[in-house]
Design a protein around this motif. Structure first.
Motif, PDB file in Angstrom:
ATOM      1  N   ARG A   1       0.743  -1.181   0.292  1.00 26.77           N
ATOM      2  CA  ARG A   1      -0.069  -0.033   0.087  1.00 26.77           C
ATOM      3  C   ARG A   1       0.792   1.290   0.073  1.00 26.77           C
ATOM      4  O   ARG A   1       0.527   2.342  -0.499  1.00 26.77           O
ATOM      5  CB  ARG A   1      -1.011   0.179   1.297  1.00 26.77           C
ATOM      6  CG  ARG A   1      -1.855  -0.958   1.239  1.00 26.77           C
ATOM      7  CD  ARG A   1      -2.731  -0.952   2.295  1.00 26.77           C
ATOM      8  NE  ARG A   1      -3.708  -2.044   2.385  1.00 26.77           N
ATOM      9  CZ  ARG A   1      -5.030  -1.929   1.963  1.00 26.77           C
ATOM     10  NH1 ARG A   1      -5.369  -0.598   1.658  1.00 26.77           N
ATOM     11  NH2 ARG A   1      -5.971  -2.809   2.251  1.00 26.77           N
ATOM     12  N   ASN A   2       2.052   1.190   0.508  1.00 29.36           N
ATOM     13  CA  ASN A   2       2.749   2.283   0.969  1.00 29.36           C
ATOM     14  C   ASN A   2       4.203   2.002   0.267  1.00 29.36           C
ATOM     15  O   ASN A   2       4.826   1.105   0.846  1.00 29.36           O
ATOM     16  CB  ASN A   2       2.840   2.801   2.139  1.00 29.36           C
ATOM     17  CG  ASN A   2       3.437   4.249   2.366  1.00 29.36           C
ATOM     18  OD1 ASN A   2       3.730   4.929   1.387  1.00 29.36           O
ATOM     19  ND2 ASN A   2       3.515   4.712   3.614  1.00 29.36           N
TER      20      ASN A   2
ATOM     21  N   ILE B   1      12.204   7.791   2.919  1.00 26.90           N
ATOM     22  CA  ILE B   1      11.219   8.558   2.925  1.00 26.90           C
ATOM     23  C   ILE B   1      10.039   7.495   2.220  1.00 26.90           C
ATOM     24  O   ILE B   1      10.275   7.229   1.027  1.00 26.90           O
ATOM     25  CB  ILE B   1      11.489   9.670   2.065  1.00 26.90           C
ATOM     26  CG1 ILE B   1      12.445  10.568   2.586  1.00 26.90           C
ATOM     27  CG2 ILE B   1      10.260  10.590   1.842  1.00 26.90           C
ATOM     28  CD1 ILE B   1      13.107  11.610   2.084  1.00 26.90           C
ATOM     29  N   VAL B   2       8.909   7.747   2.831  1.00 23.26           N
ATOM     30  CA  VAL B   2       7.705   6.771   2.151  1.00 23.26           C
ATOM     31  C   VAL B   2       6.684   7.682   1.739  1.00 23.26           C
ATOM     32  O   VAL B   2       6.731   8.992   1.886  1.00 23.26           O
ATOM     33  CB  VAL B   2       7.059   6.148   3.245  1.00 23.26           C
ATOM     34  CG1 VAL B   2       7.758   4.879   3.519  1.00 23.26           C
ATOM     35  CG2 VAL B   2       6.512   6.866   4.490  1.00 23.26           C
ATOM     36  N   ARG B   3       5.881   7.225   0.519  1.00 20.69           N
ATOM     37  CA  ARG B   3       5.162   7.846  -0.208  1.00 20.69           C
ATOM     38  C   ARG B   3       3.981   8.637   0.573  1.00 20.69           C
ATOM     39  O   ARG B   3       3.713   9.692   0.448  1.00 20.69           O
ATOM     40  CB  ARG B   3       4.526   6.944  -1.515  1.00 20.69           C
ATOM     41  CG  ARG B   3       3.699   8.041  -2.344  1.00 20.69           C
ATOM     42  CD  ARG B   3       3.100   6.898  -3.736  1.00 20.69           C
ATOM     43  NE  ARG B   3       2.414   7.814  -4.498  1.00 20.69           N
ATOM     44  CZ  ARG B   3       1.628   7.109  -5.347  1.00 20.69           C
ATOM     45  NH1 ARG B   3       1.960   5.884  -5.465  1.00 20.69           N
ATOM     46  NH2 ARG B   3       0.931   7.750  -6.165  1.00 20.69           N
ATOM     47  N   PHE B   4       3.315   7.734   1.314  1.00 16.56           N
ATOM     48  CA  PHE B   4       2.059   8.262   2.318  1.00 16.56           C
ATOM     49  C   PHE B   4       2.606   8.434   3.634  1.00 16.56           C
ATOM     50  O   PHE B   4       3.278   7.524   4.158  1.00 16.56           O
ATOM     51  CB  PHE B   4       0.972   7.513   2.008  1.00 16.56           C
ATOM     52  CG  PHE B   4       0.515   7.267   0.668  1.00 16.56           C
ATOM     53  CD1 PHE B   4       0.118   8.189   0.235  1.00 16.56           C
ATOM     54  CD2 PHE B   4       0.422   6.090   0.110  1.00 16.56           C
ATOM     55  CE1 PHE B   4      -0.552   8.267  -1.297  1.00 16.56           C
ATOM     56  CE2 PHE B   4       0.023   5.729  -1.037  1.00 16.56           C
ATOM     57  CZ  PHE B   4      -0.420   6.856  -1.956  1.00 16.56           C
TER      58      PHE B   4
ATOM     59  N   THR C   1      -1.015   9.405   8.807  1.00 19.52           N
ATOM     60  CA  THR C   1      -2.151   9.837   9.015  1.00 19.52           C
ATOM     61  C   THR C   1      -2.988   9.469   7.697  1.00 19.52           C
ATOM     62  O   THR C   1      -3.857   8.970   7.763  1.00 19.52           O
ATOM     63  CB  THR C   1      -2.271  11.084   9.245  1.00 19.52           C
ATOM     64  OG1 THR C   1      -1.647  11.832   8.286  1.00 19.52           O
ATOM     65  CG2 THR C   1      -1.963  11.591  10.687  1.00 19.52           C
ATOM     66  N   LYS C   2      -2.061   9.349   6.650  1.00 20.50           N
ATOM     67  CA  LYS C   2      -2.901   8.889   5.404  1.00 20.50           C
ATOM     68  C   LYS C   2      -2.957   7.555   5.381  1.00 20.50           C
ATOM     69  O   LYS C   2      -4.249   7.289   4.676  1.00 20.50           O
ATOM     70  CB  LYS C   2      -1.839   9.466   4.402  1.00 20.50           C
ATOM     71  CG  LYS C   2      -2.501   9.199   2.614  1.00 20.50           C
ATOM     72  CD  LYS C   2      -3.676  10.227   2.514  1.00 20.50           C
ATOM     73  CE  LYS C   2      -3.895  10.071   1.005  1.00 20.50           C
ATOM     74  NZ  LYS C   2      -5.087  10.684   0.681  1.00 20.50           N
ATOM     75  N   MET C   3      -2.204   6.886   5.705  1.00 24.82           N
ATOM     76  CA  MET C   3      -2.279   5.315   5.847  1.00 24.82           C
ATOM     77  C   MET C   3      -3.176   5.104   6.688  1.00 24.82           C
ATOM     78  O   MET C   3      -3.747   3.988   6.700  1.00 24.82           O
ATOM     79  CB  MET C   3      -0.893   4.584   6.139  1.00 24.82           C
ATOM     80  CG  MET C   3       0.113   4.815   5.090  1.00 24.82           C
ATOM     81  SD  MET C   3      -0.324   3.953   3.378  1.00 24.82           S
ATOM     82  CE  MET C   3      -0.517   2.453   3.974  1.00 24.82           C
ATOM     83  N   PHE C   4      -3.539   5.849   7.927  1.00 27.67           N
ATOM     84  CA  PHE C   4      -4.513   5.353   8.780  1.00 27.67           C
ATOM     85  C   PHE C   4      -5.792   5.425   8.124  1.00 27.67           C
ATOM     86  O   PHE C   4      -6.901   4.630   8.281  1.00 27.67           O
ATOM     87  CB  PHE C   4      -4.480   6.593   9.862  1.00 27.67           C
ATOM     88  CG  PHE C   4      -5.495   6.250  10.955  1.00 27.67           C
ATOM     89  CD1 PHE C   4      -5.319   5.458  11.992  1.00 27.67           C
ATOM     90  CD2 PHE C   4      -6.678   6.931  10.868  1.00 27.67           C
ATOM     91  CE1 PHE C   4      -6.404   5.183  13.104  1.00 27.67           C
ATOM     92  CE2 PHE C   4      -7.811   6.730  12.044  1.00 27.67           C
ATOM     93  CZ  PHE C   4      -7.469   5.908  13.013  1.00 27.67           C
TER      94      PHE C   4
END
Length: 274
Positions: A31-32, A39-42, A45-48
């Protein structure tokens, strides 16, 4: 006019061999994804929200209670003085009961003296070694025998480099390619681990101090070799010297035992062949 070139029909592409559904495993989609340097894309809070974690917060699943298996049933019994009912077990119990309970097997630790000793294959009696620790470090010695405790019994000989009969661990030793044939040398049987064991004196004073005597006047006794040690050293050294004198390279060996081992700049022991 020049004739127009005719187009050559393209060959049909070779069909890919079909594989069974079970051959290729589906890789789980992440997903991410990582962009680089941690450094990750999301964001968190976005992944939440992407995972819809908010749906499961505060939710409690009811605990499933498994039905217990019946062990006994109640049967009615006739008769006035029998109580009317009796508990009968569905599974018949054992008719034999031991008089004593079996002792459970517990894990135990072996004593250090009972451990199996493994020495390196190069450490054979007669091998010339280089000592790396102790007051005699850097000296070349002869391996007399391997003791039951795993320690090595070595000797100088004492006449060449002043190293007496002593024990040393195989960790503090370099085995060389030079070896002497000491099959003719008879090592006394009493030269074992108990022979080298130190006699620990009791901390209590055996003699009472005189009145007015200074506490710090008492000095530690210096170690002095016993007559038995001296006699054993002579017998072992004489046998080793006979073997060295019979060797065709006796002059080189004599200088080899007398010289000390050391390293200079840009000399590495792991690159050397001893």
């Amino acid at each position: 006019m020049a004739p127009t070139p005719t187009k050559v029909a393209a060959k049909p592409a070779a069909a890919k061999p079909k594989t069974a559904k079970g051959d290729l495993k589906k890789r789980p989609r992440k997903r991410n994804s990582e962009l680089g340097n941690g450094i990750v894309r999301f964001s968190k809070t976005k992944m939440f929200h992407k995972k819809a974690v908010y749906r499961f917060i505060g939710k409690k699943t009811p605990k499933t209670v498994k039905p217990k298996k019946r062990v006994s049933i109640i049967k009615k019994i006739g008769g006035e003085k029998n109580g009317g009912t009796r508990v009968v077990f569905l599974k018949k119990r054992k008719a034999f009961y031991p008089t004593q309970d079996k002792m459970p097997k517990t894990s135990y630790k072996k004593c250090f003296s009972k451990h199996v000793r493994n020495t390196r294959s190069i450490l054979e009696p007669g091998r010339i070694l280089i000592l790396l620790a102790g007051r005699h470090k850097g000296k070349r010695v002869v391996l007399v025998k391997v003791l039951p405790s795993g320690l090595l019994l070595v000797s100088g000989p004492f006449r060449y480099n002043g190293c007496p009969l002593r024990r040393i661990s195989q960790r503090y030793v370099i085995g060389t390619s030079a070896k002497l044939d000491i099959s003719s040398v008879t090592v006394p049987e009493h030269l074992n681990d108990l022979y080298f064991k130190k006699n620990k004196k009791s901390s209590k004073r055996s003699v009472k101090r005189k009145e007015g005597e200074d506490i710090f006047s008492a000095k530690k006794e210096k170690y002095a070799a016993s007559e038995e040690r001296k006699a054993d050293q002579k017998t072992v050294d004489l046998a080793l010297l006979k073997v060295i004198r019979k060797n065709p390279d006796r002059k080189v060996l004599k200088q080899y035992f007398k010289s000390m081992f050391g390293l200079r700049s840009s000399q590495y022991p792991h690159r050397m062949k001893f």
